[in-house]
Motif scaffolding. Structure first.
Motif, PDB file in Angstrom:
ATOM      1  N   ALA A   1       0.239  -7.824  -9.980  1.00  0.00           N
ATOM      2  CA  ALA A   1       0.251  -6.543 -10.479  1.00  0.00           C
ATOM      3  C   ALA A   1      -0.284  -6.615 -11.958  1.00  0.00           C
ATOM      4  N   SER A   2       0.037  -7.596 -12.656  1.00  0.00           N
ATOM      5  CA  SER A   2      -0.110  -7.344 -14.054  1.00  0.00           C
ATOM      6  C   SER A   2      -1.321  -8.216 -14.459  1.00  0.00           C
ATOM      7  N   ALA A   3      -2.373  -8.613 -13.248  1.00  0.00           N
ATOM      8  CA  ALA A   3      -3.461  -9.231 -13.688  1.00  0.00           C
ATOM      9  C   ALA A   3      -4.622  -8.122 -13.893  1.00  0.00           C
ATOM     10  N   ARG A   4      -5.735  -8.716 -14.863  1.00  0.00           N
ATOM     11  CA  ARG A   4      -6.825  -7.918 -14.760  1.00  0.00           C
ATOM     12  C   ARG A   4      -7.721  -7.639 -13.930  1.00  0.00           C
ATOM     13  N   ALA A   5      -7.642  -9.120 -12.874  1.00  0.00           N
ATOM     14  CA  ALA A   5      -8.359  -9.024 -11.543  1.00  0.00           C
ATOM     15  C   ALA A   5      -8.059 -10.024 -10.689  1.00  0.00           C
ATOM     16  N   ALA A   6      -8.319  -9.866  -9.445  1.00  0.00           N
ATOM     17  CA  ALA A   6      -8.023 -10.945  -8.491  1.00  0.00           C
ATOM     18  C   ALA A   6      -9.393 -11.534  -7.961  1.00  0.00           C
ATOM     19  N   LEU A   7      -9.363 -12.824  -8.147  1.00  0.00           N
ATOM     20  CA  LEU A   7     -10.625 -13.572  -7.780  1.00  0.00           C
ATOM     21  C   LEU A   7     -10.675 -14.129  -6.541  1.00  0.00           C
TER      22      LEU A   7
ATOM     23  N   VAL B   1      -5.461  -3.665  -8.641  1.00  0.00           N
ATOM     24  CA  VAL B   1      -6.048  -4.825  -9.372  1.00  0.00           C
ATOM     25  C   VAL B   1      -7.361  -5.071  -8.718  1.00  0.00           C
ATOM     26  N   PRO B   2      -8.444  -5.012  -9.304  1.00  0.00           N
ATOM     27  CA  PRO B   2      -9.744  -5.142  -8.801  1.00  0.00           C
ATOM     28  C   PRO B   2     -10.051  -6.288  -8.163  1.00  0.00           C
ATOM     29  N   PRO B   3     -10.462  -6.452  -6.853  1.00  0.00           N
ATOM     30  CA  PRO B   3     -11.041  -7.997  -6.185  1.00  0.00           C
ATOM     31  C   PRO B   3     -12.353  -8.139  -6.582  1.00  0.00           C
ATOM     32  N   VAL B   4     -12.582  -9.432  -7.260  1.00  0.00           N
ATOM     33  CA  VAL B   4     -13.863  -9.731  -7.661  1.00  0.00           C
ATOM     34  C   VAL B   4     -14.337 -10.989  -6.876  1.00  0.00           C
ATOM     35  N   GLY B   5     -15.112 -10.995  -5.884  1.00  0.00           N
ATOM     36  CA  GLY B   5     -15.458 -12.022  -5.144  1.00  0.00           C
ATOM     37  C   GLY B   5     -16.856 -12.440  -4.532  1.00  0.00           C
ATOM     38  N   LEU B   6     -17.034 -13.584  -4.086  1.00  0.00           N
ATOM     39  CA  LEU B   6     -18.264 -13.773  -3.286  1.00  0.00           C
ATOM     40  C   LEU B   6     -18.463 -12.715  -2.171  1.00  0.00           C
TER      41      LEU B   6
ATOM     42  N   ALA C   1       1.023  -1.188  -0.099  1.00  0.00           N
ATOM     43  CA  ALA C   1       0.044   0.114   0.172  1.00  0.00           C
ATOM     44  C   ALA C   1       0.873   1.217   0.102  1.00  0.00           C
ATOM     45  N   GLY C   2       0.849   1.968  -1.096  1.00  0.00           N
ATOM     46  CA  GLY C   2       1.631   3.216  -1.161  1.00  0.00           C
ATOM     47  C   GLY C   2       2.848   3.001  -1.829  1.00  0.00           C
ATOM     48  N   GLN C   3       3.240   1.812  -2.147  1.00  0.00           N
ATOM     49  CA  GLN C   3       4.537   1.611  -2.924  1.00  0.00           C
ATOM     50  C   GLN C   3       4.767   1.923  -4.425  1.00  0.00           C
ATOM     51  N   ASP C   4       3.393   1.797  -4.938  1.00  0.00           N
ATOM     52  CA  ASP C   4       3.344   2.072  -6.376  1.00  0.00           C
ATOM     53  C   ASP C   4       4.040   1.293  -7.280  1.00  0.00           C
ATOM     54  N   VAL C   5       3.811  -0.022  -7.038  1.00  0.00           N
ATOM     55  CA  VAL C   5       4.249  -1.242  -7.904  1.00  0.00           C
ATOM     56  C   VAL C   5       3.343  -1.354  -9.076  1.00  0.00           C
ATOM     57  N   ARG C   6       4.002  -1.127 -10.126  1.00  0.00           N
ATOM     58  CA  ARG C   6       3.127  -1.000 -11.591  1.00  0.00           C
ATOM     59  C   ARG C   6       3.646  -2.221 -12.277  1.00  0.00           C
ATOM     60  N   ALA C   7       2.802  -2.742 -13.242  1.00  0.00           N
ATOM     61  CA  ALA C   7       3.269  -3.857 -14.251  1.00  0.00           C
ATOM     62  C   ALA C   7       2.239  -3.602 -15.345  1.00  0.00           C
TER      63      ALA C   7
END
Ligand code: UDP
Length: 373
Positions: free
Chosen positions: A273-279, A300-305, A171-177
């Motif tokens: 970081a390179s994923a479209r979303a985390a499930l 990376v947007p989380p998409v979950g139940l 959080a705050g490190q600004d890791v980008r891919a």
């Protein structure tokens, strides 16, 4: 202030790859030390986290021993706790113990009559009413989400000092891919985390999925094959091994769904970081969800139940999506482009950074010390 942080004997801190509690401790300790707290870390000798002192019985993490018979597991836990207890008896410069070890941690430490103890509850408490019901009052406790505490036995909930959300140094490190096509499901491979649902959804949608995480402490296909090829191996019938074999591996035939084993360090960050979303197709009430806040921190947007702590961490439609069924999950997976990655990063920075977590814990330490528990 000098605090003994008990991370247990199961994995080094920071853990080489997967490691829930150990990751929490690795995130918390540097932030506490930046705030002037002197930290005595109780872990294993292989831990590389900087602390003011390290206490250890074992050289290496004992994680794979957790699959051994109950008596042996308890023997390891007791040896570690006895070392902590001996230290607390021998000295009087430790102001407070912050304990993260489930099994025998709270029971042993509260019996000591030494410095006050704050025990952080990391599990789904619904499952252990008898065990957890035994010690409220003797020591202070906190949870890692409101939903976790809401499911706790009444006495424990009443005794708790509230919830402190898990944090991540990302959080705050600004890791980008650069964004790839793949989605990711990150975590222990087991029925509770629901990797088979992620695989089914991605296969149906024709989207590539990377499943990352160990199976019962086995970090790669080769390590898992050692178990599967030996019908007398003690883990051969373990539920997580059977889950991988019976419910996940059927999706691994083609190119779409891959299991890459456990990933750690920069490889994990890059994959994530390179994923479209985390499930997060979770099949239980996830108590804390470090992997969820990591996804946010990486944009990376989380998409979950919609279960467990997820609704407290993910703001549906703004920082990710929450679904009430597998069909809905599949629909949201196709809409992740609507989420602004910077909004996810901002959310992680303001709610799930090490600084936020350390300040919350300092507040709880203060309350525990003043209450003289
Ligand atoms: N993790 C990892 N490599 C993997 C799988 C998981 O580094 O292959 C990390 C993950 O990023 C998170 C931690 O392990 O920091 C555990 O995550 P979580 O809280 O989701 O799981 P649990 O504690 O329930 O096992």
């Amino acid at each position: 202030m000098k605090v003994l942080i008990n991370a247990g004997p199961w994995l080094a801190v920071p853990p080489p790859g997967y490691g829930g509690i150990e990751n929490v401790v690795a995130t918390l300790v540097p932030a506490l030390r930046e705030r002037g707290v002197n930290v005595v870390l109780a872990s294993v000798a292989a831990s590389t986290l900087e602390a003011d002192e390290l206490l250890a019985v074992y050289d290496e993490g004992q994680f794979t021993e957790l699959q051994k018979p109950y008596n042996q597991v308890m023997g390891i836990a007791h040896a570690h706790q006895a070392r902590v207890a001996a230290e607390l008896r021998a000295r009087d410069d430790i102001d407070l113990v912050h304990d993260h070890v489930e099994v025998v941690g709270p029971a042993v430490l509260s019996a000591l009559g030494g410095p006050p103890v704050l025990h952080t509850l990391h599990w789904d408490l619904h499952k252990h009413p008898a065990f957890y019901g035994a010690f409220p009052g003797a020591i202070a406790v906190n949870g890692v989400s409101e939903s976790q505490l809401a499911r706790a036995p009444e006495a424990l909930r009443a005794a708790s000092l509230g919830a402190v959300y898990l944090a991540t140094p990302l959080a705050g490190q600004d890791v980008r891919a650069e964004q790839g096509e793949h989605l990711v499901v990150m975590g222990r491979v087991c029925g509770l985390k629901g990797q088979h649902v992620a695989a089914r959804v991605c296969q149906k949608l024709g989207l590539p999925l990377v499943v990352a995480g160990p199976v019962c402490g086995r970090n790669s296909q080769a390590e898992l094959d050692d178990v599967l090829q030996d019908p007398y191996h003690p883990l051969h019938s373990h539920p997580d091994v059977r889950y991988h074999l019976d419910q996940v591996s059927r999706y691994l035939d083609g190119d779409l769904v891959k299991w890459v084993g456990a990933v750690g360090g920069q490889a994990r960050d890059h994959l994530y970081a390179s994923a479209r979303a985390a499930l997060f197709p979770i099949q239980w009430d996830e108590p804390g969800g470090t992997a969820v806040v990591e996804a946010l921190a990486l944009g990376v947007p989380p998409v979950g139940l919609r279960r467990g702590c997820l609704p407290e961490i993910v703001d549906h439609g703004r920082t990710g999506f929450l679904a009430d069924s597998e069909e809905e999950l599949a629909e949201w997976v196709t809409r992740t482009g609507e989420i602004d990655p910077d909004e996810c990063r901002r959310e992680a920075r303001s709610r799930f950074s090490p600084a936020v977590m350390a300040d919350r814990y300092l507040d709880l330490y203060d309350r525990v010390l003043r209450s003289g528990r």
